[in-house]
Design an enzyme around this catalytic site. Sequence first.
Site, mmCIF file in Angstrom:
data_model
loop_
_atom_site.group_PDB
_atom_site.id
_atom_site.type_symbol
_atom_site.label_atom_id
_atom_site.label_comp_id
_atom_site.label_asym_id
_atom_site.label_seq_id
_atom_site.Cartn_x
_atom_site.Cartn_y
_atom_site.Cartn_z
ATOM 1 N N ASP A 70 0.878 -1.167 0.000
ATOM 2 C CA ASP A 70 0.000 0.000 0.000
ATOM 3 C C ASP A 70 0.922 1.227 0.000
ATOM 4 O O ASP A 70 2.118 1.131 0.291
ATOM 5 C CB ASP A 70 -0.962 0.006 1.187
ATOM 6 C CG ASP A 70 -2.151 0.947 0.940
ATOM 7 O OD1 ASP A 70 -2.065 1.781 0.006
ATOM 8 O OD2 ASP A 70 -3.154 0.872 1.671
HETATM 9 C C1 NOJ Z 1 -3.935 4.102 0.059
HETATM 10 C C2 NOJ Z 1 -5.108 3.186 0.089
HETATM 11 O O1 NOJ Z 1 -5.122 2.454 1.291
HETATM 12 C C3 NOJ Z 1 -5.153 2.230 -1.088
HETATM 13 O O2 NOJ Z 1 -6.362 1.521 -1.047
HETATM 14 C C4 NOJ Z 1 -5.001 2.993 -2.369
HETATM 15 O O3 NOJ Z 1 -5.093 2.117 -3.464
HETATM 16 C C5 NOJ Z 1 -3.676 3.729 -2.343
HETATM 17 N N1 NOJ Z 1 -3.656 4.656 -1.217
HETATM 18 C C6 NOJ Z 1 -3.416 4.510 -3.612
HETATM 19 O O4 NOJ Z 1 -4.258 5.601 -3.655
#
Ligand code: NOJ
Length: 812
Positions: free
Chosen positions: A223
């Site tokens: 993530d």
């Molecule tokens: C953080 C989020 O938790 C995730 O779901 C997302 O895909 C990424 N940021 C990218 O925006």
Amino acid sequence: MTLAEKVNLTTGTGELMGPCVGNTGSALRFGIPSLCLQDSALGIGATDNITAFPAGITVGATWNKALAYARGVALGAEARGKGVNIQLGPVVGPIGRKPRGGRNWEGFGADPVLQAWGGAETVKGIQANGVIATIKHFIGNEQEAYRMDIIPHGLMKAISSNIDDRTLHELYSWPFAEAIRAGVGAVMTSYNDVNGSASSQNSMMINGILKDEFGFQGLVMTDWLSQIGGVSSALAGLDMAMPGDGAIPFLGLAYWAYELSTSVLNGTVPLNRLNDMVTRIVATWYQLGQDQDYPLPNFSANTADPTGLCYPAALFSPTCVTNQYVNVQADHAKVARNVSREAITLLKNVNNALPLSTSASLKIFGSDAENNPAGPNACNQRSCNTGILGMGWGSGTANYPYLDAPIDAIKRKAANVTYYSSDSFPSGLTAAAGDIAVVFVTSDSGENQYTVEGNDGDRSSSGLYTWHNGDALVEAAAAKYATVIVVVHTVGPILVENWIDLPSVKAVIFAHLPGQEAGDSLTDILFGEYSPSGHLPYSIPVAESNYPSSVSLLGFEFFQVQDTFSEGLYIDYRYLNKHSIAPRFAFGHGLSYTTFSRTSATITAVTALSSTPPARAPKGSTPMYSTSIPPASEVAWPTGFNTIWRYLYPYVDDPESITATNTFVYPAGYQTTPQPDPVAGGDQGGNPALWDVMFTISVKVTNTGTVAGKDVVMVFVQYPSDNPWDTPIIQLRAFEKTDTLAKGASEVVTLQITRKDLSIWDVVSQNWIIPVSKTAPFLFWIGDSSANLTLACESLTKICSGGRVSPVVVPV
Ligand code: NOJ
């Protein structure tokens, strides 16, 4: 490939260093471009001319697998049309363990089987377009507060989700395993730690569970900004670092990129591991056919302007064509509307208050009926709750191309409508006989980077009550009007006790999070063109205290918040049933304008029960490449190379000076010999025998009412009474939705029960075990909610009969 080309594919180019939310480096000699990774699970995030689909929780409420697939196909078509290689969805974690959890609405419901179907069908749909889907967040991402490390790592670590092995298998990883079986190409790890180790470098979870046991062949990414170490994450099985930056973004520093080149050259990260990362990325790209006519990104997630900086975070960036405004909507509004409509869940309908007549005198209350006066996209990533609530907030959103507000749709259909655009009940109103009040209320949540009306992602301040004094609005309307219809747009369960039993509250509708088609999908139901067929994807309790304190939000703790999943398998209806706590509305509850009978149930044994599954096949061979460390010159800066400052490159200054030192101290237990094949593994998702069909159950559904409608048949399994494992009384294992059944029409619905559906995860043998009993049967309860179960089939006698006593407590 050279070392530089390989490293390029594993590492993002840096936050805001390309058109998409994540961008890898390229390997252009092989036709592999910089790959575009883009949110979200409900539409292509941060761009234009797309469809803002209903959210995952809305899909869950349809209980319609074909619709989940159709929405996935449409989502994937839009991703492809915009040039997205890897779509960052669907979400199956969080599952909704904590009713207040901020991102539960991105997933499909508080049950592993419902969640798994939603995830797997969406994956198949997205990938049917050649777009790589990402199942996320692996794993235990159940609360937003304290989800991330506070920089620098170690000052305060991300919350630790402490999950025991059985609960991990039977609840939280179940939907991930099913998505892997469905062929998902990418997995994203979560922000939180799992059992004290960061998810981005948790070898047990990535190497062990995902890759070894679940046989995952695709790529595992972090993530965003959750990578906390370079060698450690490489060894733990991570394949792609996103968005590439190290501990502090925007400095041009990384844990991988040039550092990964260095670690390979100095012998710290075995070349095999890098080759494995790259094989997984490239093989997935080929498998999805992205080597054939795949479009490049034609949009920018960073700006809506036609031209602008190519790399907004660079100190000096060249200028690019940033947006070509390609319209990818096609006729996807139809599938969006179908999902939003089929999700609408009728919880209460006294004296057939619904459907409404189009000539009724309608008094509409609540700002949730109208659009945000500043526009539906006025708040960044929907980080406000103003006007109709069509989605939660955060990265799981998309921009609305338009938002069909309920009030506009109502006015299009009904002749006699007065709208009071306020969340306070107007003073001095007098109700005329025959007036019907329709009251709109909301409950919102989202991702932790925004705090909305005191809610830091999770519903920390609102709790499970409606926002904007919605309860008071309902109560005030109920005091004046003889008939009140309550329409709820919500991210999850809310408490309805303040008004549910008021005599004039005649009907209650949950419209969940409908996306752009909020209006017409609702009026389709309100005025009876369609009969509601949505069912709750979670329980609605009487009080939050009905649940154990372990599923409450956790507050600050020095060093690290410890979130121990001590309730084990007992979340949502499983907990309420175990403790005989009657819900207000049970998991799966949903009324219709018609009625259904379920008769002629039969059960057929397909495969003889054995306690353990047939043995898996041994692991196949893996691709072998040269293990000799490549020449250092492969990561030297190309001559005349024009660098963009802060862009993350695989190149190293003076690479020839790097020699294999072997001075790195590997973690205790580090070894390079393969582990024995896990007994529970064998194919994508696990031992393929887990999906052997053990029983089929069929039941005849007849529309016994007066209008057309669709029914949902759910099968909940009750384990044999002599089962030695502590197991929830009933667990959803199969469900199907009927086609539209005309008045009097019937359909025979057939459901399959697999080996996995009857198995318990045995932590000792690390295998799935069926507690086979010669005397006590499995009971398969057939109904349309977790509390409407009086028809059951028995595994031993093969008798199916109705009129039985419910195995669990029934609603208040
Ligand atoms: C953080 C989020 O938790 C995730 O779901 C997302 O895909 C990424 N940021 C990218 O925006």
